[in-house]
Motif scaffolding. Structure first.
Motif, PDB file in Angstrom:
ATOM      1  N   VAL A 381      41.661  28.939  48.502  1.00  0.00           N
ATOM      2  CA  VAL A 381      40.452  29.473  47.875  1.00  0.00           C
ATOM      3  C   VAL A 381      40.121  30.842  48.453  1.00  0.00           C
ATOM      4  N   LYS A 382      39.727  31.763  47.538  1.00  0.00           N
ATOM      5  CA  LYS A 382      39.475  33.142  47.928  1.00  0.00           C
ATOM      6  C   LYS A 382      38.049  33.593  47.659  1.00  0.00           C
ATOM      7  N   GLY A 383      37.354  32.997  46.663  1.00  0.00           N
ATOM      8  CA  GLY A 383      36.009  33.479  46.406  1.00  0.00           C
ATOM      9  C   GLY A 383      35.356  32.854  45.197  1.00  0.00           C
ATOM     10  N   ILE A 384      34.209  33.449  44.797  1.00  0.00           N
ATOM     11  CA  ILE A 384      33.369  32.962  43.702  1.00  0.00           C
ATOM     12  C   ILE A 384      33.201  34.069  42.674  1.00  0.00           C
ATOM     13  N   HIS A 385      33.586  33.757  41.426  1.00  0.00           N
ATOM     14  CA  HIS A 385      33.533  34.725  40.333  1.00  0.00           C
ATOM     15  C   HIS A 385      32.098  35.080  39.979  1.00  0.00           C
ATOM     16  N   SER A 386      31.858  36.384  39.796  1.00  0.00           N
ATOM     17  CA  SER A 386      30.531  36.860  39.420  1.00  0.00           C
ATOM     18  C   SER A 386      30.503  37.406  38.000  1.00  0.00           C
ATOM     19  N   GLY A 387      31.395  38.327  37.659  1.00  0.00           N
ATOM     20  CA  GLY A 387      31.371  38.934  36.333  1.00  0.00           C
ATOM     21  C   GLY A 387      32.627  39.742  36.081  1.00  0.00           C
ATOM     22  N   GLY A 388      32.579  40.561  35.035  1.00  0.00           N
ATOM     23  CA  GLY A 388      33.747  41.350  34.696  1.00  0.00           C
ATOM     24  C   GLY A 388      33.453  42.353  33.600  1.00  0.00           C
ATOM     25  N   SER A 389      34.481  43.063  33.200  1.00  0.00           N
ATOM     26  CA  SER A 389      34.391  43.982  32.070  1.00  0.00           C
ATOM     27  C   SER A 389      35.210  43.426  30.918  1.00  0.00           C
ATOM     28  N   ASN A 390      34.782  43.772  29.691  1.00  0.00           N
ATOM     29  CA  ASN A 390      35.449  43.286  28.484  1.00  0.00           C
ATOM     30  C   ASN A 390      35.370  41.757  28.390  1.00  0.00           C
ATOM     31  N   LEU A 391      34.178  41.209  28.703  1.00  0.00           N
ATOM     32  CA  LEU A 391      34.011  39.756  28.681  1.00  0.00           C
ATOM     33  C   LEU A 391      34.269  39.186  27.290  1.00  0.00           C
ATOM     34  N   ASP A 392      34.890  38.005  27.269  1.00  0.00           N
ATOM     35  CA  ASP A 392      35.235  37.295  26.031  1.00  0.00           C
ATOM     36  C   ASP A 392      36.222  38.083  25.174  1.00  0.00           C
ATOM     37  N   GLY A 393      36.887  39.062  25.788  1.00  0.00           N
ATOM     38  CA  GLY A 393      37.849  39.864  25.047  1.00  0.00           C
ATOM     39  C   GLY A 393      39.224  39.799  25.681  1.00  0.00           C
ATOM     40  N   SER A 394      40.061  40.746  25.309  1.00  0.00           N
ATOM     41  CA  SER A 394      41.408  40.809  25.866  1.00  0.00           C
ATOM     42  C   SER A 394      41.824  42.267  25.959  1.00  0.00           C
ATOM     43  N   GLY A 395      42.893  42.497  26.715  1.00  0.00           N
ATOM     44  CA  GLY A 395      43.382  43.853  26.914  1.00  0.00           C
ATOM     45  C   GLY A 395      43.273  44.250  28.359  1.00  0.00           C
ATOM     46  N   ASP A 396      42.528  45.314  28.629  1.00  0.00           N
ATOM     47  CA  ASP A 396      42.328  45.823  29.983  1.00  0.00           C
ATOM     48  C   ASP A 396      41.145  45.082  30.596  1.00  0.00           C
ATOM     49  N   CYS A 397      41.401  44.213  31.576  1.00  0.00           N
ATOM     50  CA  CYS A 397      40.368  43.331  32.132  1.00  0.00           C
ATOM     51  C   CYS A 397      40.033  43.716  33.561  1.00  0.00           C
ATOM     52  N   ARG A 398      38.751  43.598  33.909  1.00  0.00           N
ATOM     53  CA  ARG A 398      38.288  43.722  35.284  1.00  0.00           C
ATOM     54  C   ARG A 398      37.534  42.447  35.648  1.00  0.00           C
ATOM     55  N   GLU A 399      37.635  42.068  36.912  1.00  0.00           N
ATOM     56  CA  GLU A 399      36.991  40.845  37.388  1.00  0.00           C
ATOM     57  C   GLU A 399      36.383  41.130  38.753  1.00  0.00           C
ATOM     58  N   TYR A 400      35.192  40.546  39.028  1.00  0.00           N
ATOM     59  CA  TYR A 400      34.493  40.779  40.281  1.00  0.00           C
ATOM     60  C   TYR A 400      34.133  39.441  40.914  1.00  0.00           C
ATOM     61  N   PHE A 401      34.482  39.297  42.203  1.00  0.00           N
ATOM     62  CA  PHE A 401      34.149  38.041  42.880  1.00  0.00           C
ATOM     63  C   PHE A 401      33.663  38.299  44.293  1.00  0.00           C
ATOM     64  N   THR A 402      32.907  37.314  44.804  1.00  0.00           N
ATOM     65  CA  THR A 402      32.418  37.348  46.179  1.00  0.00           C
ATOM     66  C   THR A 402      33.451  36.694  47.078  1.00  0.00           C
ATOM     67  N   ASP A 403      33.864  37.390  48.118  1.00  0.00           N
ATOM     68  CA  ASP A 403      34.856  36.860  49.048  1.00  0.00           C
ATOM     69  C   ASP A 403      34.336  35.588  49.706  1.00  0.00           C
ATOM     70  N   VAL A 404      35.186  34.568  49.813  1.00  0.00           N
ATOM     71  CA  VAL A 404      34.773  33.308  50.413  1.00  0.00           C
ATOM     72  C   VAL A 404      34.327  33.496  51.860  1.00  0.00           C
ATOM     73  N   TRP A 405      34.881  34.506  52.546  1.00  0.00           N
ATOM     74  CA  TRP A 405      34.447  34.764  53.920  1.00  0.00           C
ATOM     75  C   TRP A 405      33.024  35.297  53.958  1.00  0.00           C
ATOM     76  N   ASP A 406      32.581  35.978  52.916  1.00  0.00           N
ATOM     77  CA  ASP A 406      31.172  36.355  52.838  1.00  0.00           C
ATOM     78  C   ASP A 406      30.292  35.131  52.622  1.00  0.00           C
ATOM     79  N   ALA A 407      30.800  34.147  51.886  1.00  0.00           N
ATOM     80  CA  ALA A 407      30.054  32.895  51.714  1.00  0.00           C
ATOM     81  C   ALA A 407      29.888  32.169  53.050  1.00  0.00           C
TER      82      ALA A 407
END
Length: 420
Positions: A381-407
């Motif tokens: 386990v690496k972290g917890i998903h927060s959000g992203g770009s191009n949500l509910d779409g496809s193509g060029d995707c970005r994803e943002y998560f909180t590091d589990v060590w920050d948790a």
């Protein structure tokens, strides 16, 4: 990134030197504007594990001594970790790090860079500040990169007057529009990775739907579940599986770090922003050792076999899992310690940024886990998903998560449930 420097005579003319405060003037030097960067897909190489470990140690050292060190990085030519030093104390501490770490003197400390990173985003007193959608540290150049979806003279003048032209660069990306992400009927198992959770928020009882994240042990031999703070920003009650099974509760402030309309907040007693987190206490059951994987329609589970041995580093590969889109693999880390201004104006602070091509995350995936699939089929386990770009779409995707060590730092005493 393709780079170009602009001057005062251009259409993006900046403030005259005489209007800048003395500190900014000394930093800016000649009367010029910030460097402009054209966006392009990240091209980040995965670091050899010994180098990644050394960088992790260097990051810890810089976090412990933020006024003495700048932000460390890996020299792309030599592959060595570079400890950016500001003071003599930093030089002495860096000398003890071993032969694989080199020193380089820089002008701005980590504390200064963090203040710029936080101060350049989400500030109502900056003209056209809503155009700023992301800030992150560019360690190699000892500056901050400010990503905007449009530029105006007033915005560039204000940032230059406040920080100096060489303290930041501007990345112009008109298409950049990140948003928060918001598997059905998992029942009473309390496994992570995307069972849909119905959240009844306090104090108004409004309802939100998010994904379960990482099952954890809590102090006192209690069970818990990590998810995203924006799912339950004032505390409340969580039901698992289409509002039919009570999971647990989140207390306001000390077990979540989100304020509606503003974004990440500080956990009481802490001085570092920890992304987007909430800790659910499960009083009448246990959280399992599993997370859901696979597609939404054909889900299966894997055992949590390991906590990530270090904080997430550049080039790390990982998967995400949420009830809206199921498992998505092929993500690669492009940045960490990033501030993101979501489409509603809220700012998530100090998250990891990943990218890939193909299917993107969707609304409802918030709170789900990110992880690496090990050779034995179990997950790290690496972290917890927060959000992203191009949500509910496809193509060029970005994803943002909180590091589990920050948790783990946000909620002392918790630990992921693992079966090695």
């Amino acid at each position: 990134m393709r780079r170009r420097t602009i001057g005062l005579a251009t259409a993006l003319a900046l403030t005259m030197v005489s209007t800048m405060p003395a500190a900014a003037l000394a930093s800016a030097g000649a009367p010029r504007g910030p460097e402009l960067l054209s966006p392009r897909p990240p091209d980040v190489k995965t670091l050899p594990e010994p180098v990644a470990q050394a960088l992790d140690e260097a990051r810890k050292l810089a976090e412990q001594h933020p006024d003495d060190f700048g932000e460390p990085w890996v020299d792309p030519e030599t592959g060595q970790v570079v400890l950016a030093t500001v003071t003599g104390t930093a030089g002495r501490l860096a000398a003890a790090q071993g032969k694989d770490v080199v020193q380089r003197q820089v002008a701005r400390s980590r504390a200064v860079l963090e203040r710029i990173k936080d101060g350049a985003i989400g500030q109502p007193d900056i003209p056209d500040g809503a155009a700023v959608r992301m800030t992150r540290i560019d360690a190699e150049h000892n500056r901050v990169i400010v990503t905007v979806n449009r530029t105006t003279d007033a915005l560039l003048r204000a940032l230059t007057a406040r920080y100096g032209a060489d303290a930041f660069a501007v990345e112009v990306d008109p298409a950049f529009n990140p948003s928060k992400s918001s598997r059905s009927d998992e029942g009473p198992h309390n496994w992570g990775g995307a069972a849909e959770m119905t959240i009844r928020r306090a104090p108004d009882g409004s309802v939100a739907g998010c994904s379960s994240g990482i099952p954890v042990w809590m102090p006192g031999d209690k069970s818990g579940m990590l998810t995203a703070g924006h799912c339950i920003p004032k505390g409340g009650f969580v039901f698992n599986g289409n509002d039919t099974n009570y999971m647990g509760w989140v207390s306001e402030n000390d077990r979540e770090n989100w304020y509606d309309g503003r974004g990440s907040t500080l956990i009481p007693g802490q001085s570092v922003f920890r992304g987007d987190l909430a800790l659910i206490e499960i009083p009448n059951g246990t959280s399992g050792y599993y997370i859901y994987r696979g597609s939404v329609s054909n889900a299966y589970t894997s055992i949590i076999g390991q906590l990530a041995p270090r904080r997430t580093g550049l080039g790390d590969q990982y998967c995400s899992s949420g009830y809206k889109t199921g498992e998505l693999c092929g993500w690669k880390v492009s940045n960490y310690g990033v501030n993101i201004s979501y489409s509603g104006g809220e700012i998530v602070r100090n998250v990891v940024s990943g990218y890939k091509s193909g299917t993107c995350t969707g609304h409802g995936d918030s709170g789900g886990p990110t992880y690496f699939v090990m050779s034995n089929g179990r997950v790290q386990v690496k972290g917890i998903h927060s959000g992203g770009s191009n949500l509910d779409g496809s193509g060029d995707c970005r994803e943002y998560f909180t590091d589990v060590w920050d948790a783990l730092d946000a909620f002392p005493g918790i630990f992921p449930r693992v079966l090695p």
